[in-house]
Design a protein around this motif. Structure first.
Motif, PDB file in Angstrom:
ATOM      1  N   ASP A   1      39.231  31.170  36.935  1.00  0.00           N
ATOM      2  CA  ASP A   1      39.949  31.071  38.212  1.00  0.00           C
ATOM      3  C   ASP A   1      40.020  32.405  38.950  1.00  0.00           C
ATOM      4  O   ASP A   1      39.842  32.456  40.177  1.00  0.00           O
ATOM      5  N   ILE A   2      40.296  33.497  38.227  1.00  0.00           N
ATOM      6  CA  ILE A   2      40.417  34.811  38.876  1.00  0.00           C
ATOM      7  C   ILE A   2      39.071  35.267  39.425  1.00  0.00           C
ATOM      8  O   ILE A   2      38.975  35.787  40.545  1.00  0.00           O
TER       9      ILE A   2
ATOM     10  N   LYS B   1      36.559  33.356  40.344  1.00  0.00           N
ATOM     11  CA  LYS B   1      36.257  32.535  41.521  1.00  0.00           C
ATOM     12  C   LYS B   1      37.015  33.035  42.744  1.00  0.00           C
ATOM     13  O   LYS B   1      36.456  33.162  43.833  1.00  0.00           O
ATOM     14  N   GLN B   2      38.297  33.317  42.536  1.00  0.00           N
ATOM     15  CA  GLN B   2      39.126  33.720  43.673  1.00  0.00           C
ATOM     16  C   GLN B   2      38.649  35.043  44.258  1.00  0.00           C
ATOM     17  O   GLN B   2      38.591  35.206  45.486  1.00  0.00           O
ATOM     18  N   ILE B   3      38.292  35.980  43.393  1.00  0.00           N
ATOM     19  CA  ILE B   3      37.819  37.274  43.882  1.00  0.00           C
ATOM     20  C   ILE B   3      36.523  37.127  44.677  1.00  0.00           C
ATOM     21  O   ILE B   3      36.374  37.714  45.763  1.00  0.00           O
TER      22      ILE B   3
ATOM     23  N   ILE C   1      35.356  34.414  46.196  1.00  0.00           N
ATOM     24  CA  ILE C   1      35.621  33.662  47.432  1.00  0.00           C
ATOM     25  C   ILE C   1      36.285  34.547  48.476  1.00  0.00           C
ATOM     26  O   ILE C   1      35.900  34.554  49.654  1.00  0.00           O
ATOM     27  N   GLU C   2      37.292  35.334  48.029  1.00  0.00           N
ATOM     28  CA  GLU C   2      38.013  36.186  48.974  1.00  0.00           C
ATOM     29  C   GLU C   2      37.116  37.300  49.512  1.00  0.00           C
ATOM     30  O   GLU C   2      37.179  37.644  50.695  1.00  0.00           O
TER      31      GLU C   2
ATOM     32  N   ASN D   1      35.854  34.924  52.572  1.00  0.00           N
ATOM     33  CA  ASN D   1      36.975  35.256  53.462  1.00  0.00           C
ATOM     34  C   ASN D   1      36.946  36.701  53.950  1.00  0.00           C
ATOM     35  O   ASN D   1      37.815  37.128  54.716  1.00  0.00           O
TER      36      ASN D   1
ATOM     37  N   ILE E   1      42.777  42.045  48.052  1.00  0.00           N
ATOM     38  CA  ILE E   1      42.715  41.057  46.966  1.00  0.00           C
ATOM     39  C   ILE E   1      43.581  41.508  45.797  1.00  0.00           C
ATOM     40  O   ILE E   1      44.301  40.704  45.197  1.00  0.00           O
TER      41      ILE E   1
ATOM     42  N   ASP F   1      47.158  40.734  46.511  1.00  0.00           N
ATOM     43  CA  ASP F   1      47.454  39.299  46.394  1.00  0.00           C
ATOM     44  C   ASP F   1      47.548  38.856  44.938  1.00  0.00           C
ATOM     45  O   ASP F   1      48.385  38.019  44.583  1.00  0.00           O
ATOM     46  N   LEU F   2      46.697  39.436  44.076  1.00  0.00           N
ATOM     47  CA  LEU F   2      46.662  39.034  42.668  1.00  0.00           C
ATOM     48  C   LEU F   2      47.589  39.882  41.785  1.00  0.00           C
ATOM     49  O   LEU F   2      47.717  39.603  40.591  1.00  0.00           O
TER      50      LEU F   2
END
Length: 264
Positions: free
Chosen positions: A213-214, A216-218, A220-221, A225, A232, A235-236
């Motif tokens: 999950d982490i 993926k989020q990094i 994607i951001e 984004n 980032i 946010d995390l």
């Protein structure tokens, strides 16, 4: 003399009708294939008449006739003399049913809901009726009022009708003075700007399924984004160095996978 000939013809018809009736009775009892073939051959004219009725509607006559003949065979197999019907009266709806089923299944290049197909037919019929009544091409609003439906439904049906028996891309047009004709494909075809990116996009989506999950989020951001590593990290609630390390590790993984799949 004319009256005498008339009664002779009527008498001959009665004899033939009784002979056919007897054949049906015999076929019901024995299921003899030779009798079946005779009955089918004697009534092929029904399939021919009905096929002509539905020709010139986007499907070749030969195909319609073949389907109609199959419907005739079904009718011969199901016909019961004891019920008192004339065979032609029994066979006609059976054959028409098969023809209409074929049109529903094959006539539309792209499958659309039955509701839209039926509405499309009503819209086309209403255009003819209203054009004669109003002495002009009817508007969408006038068609909707006539059919007691919404304008959106009429437009949807009109759009759907475009996928019924479409033109071939190989059709040619006169080039207005030039010696060379132009294909329809030359007029509407163009190179898809994103076509070359499809394979890469598919590869990225599949590869990202293997990330946590982490990770993926990094990714994607950062790359979708367009956020900075600092943003980032905030946010995390982790350090910017950690974000950088994870990003580098994921990119390396993507690179190895890409080389393996010969994407780059």
């Amino acid at each position: 003399m004319m009256i005498k000939n008339y009664y002779k013809k009527e008498s001959k018809k009665s004899i033939e009708k009784q002979e056919i009736k007897d054949l049906f009775i015999e076929y019901e009892k024995t299921k003899d294939q030779e009798i079946r073939d005779i009955l089918i051959e004697k009534h092929l004219y029904i399939a021919e008449i009905l096929s002509k009725k539905y020709s010139n509607r986007g499907i070749d006559y030969d195909d319609i006739y073949q389907v109609a003949s199959i419907g005739l065979i079904y009718a011969v197999d199901r016909f019961k003399v004891a019920k008192g019907f004339e065979f032609s009266s029994f066979a006609t709806p059976t054959i028409i049913g098969e023809i209409k089923k074929h049109f529903r299944d094959k006539g539309w290049t792209i499958r659309v809901p039955r509701r839209i197909q039926e509405l499309s037919k009503k819209v086309n019929n209403s255009k003819v009726h209203l054009s004669q009544k109003l002495q002009k091409a009817p508007t969408v609003k006038e068609i909707a009022e006539y059919l007691e439906c919404t304008e959106e439904e009429v437009l949807e049906a009109m759009e759907a009708s475009k996928v019924y028996a479409p033109q071939s891309l190989d059709i040619t047009f006169d080039s207005s003075g030039d010696d060379k004709d132009i294909n329809l494909a030359d007029l509407i075809g163009e190179e898809d700007f994103y076509f070359s990116k499809v394979e890469n996009s598919d590869f990225i989506l599949k590869t990202m399924k293997g990330l946590n999950d982490i990770e993926k989020q990094i990714i994607i951001e950062r790359y979708f984004n367009k956020k900075t590593q600092v943003s980032i990290a905030k946010d995390l609630d982790i350090s910017q160095m950690t974000v950088s390390r994870i990003e580098k590790r994921v990119l390396e993984k993507l690179r190895r996978e890409a080389e393996k799949n010969m994407i780059i």
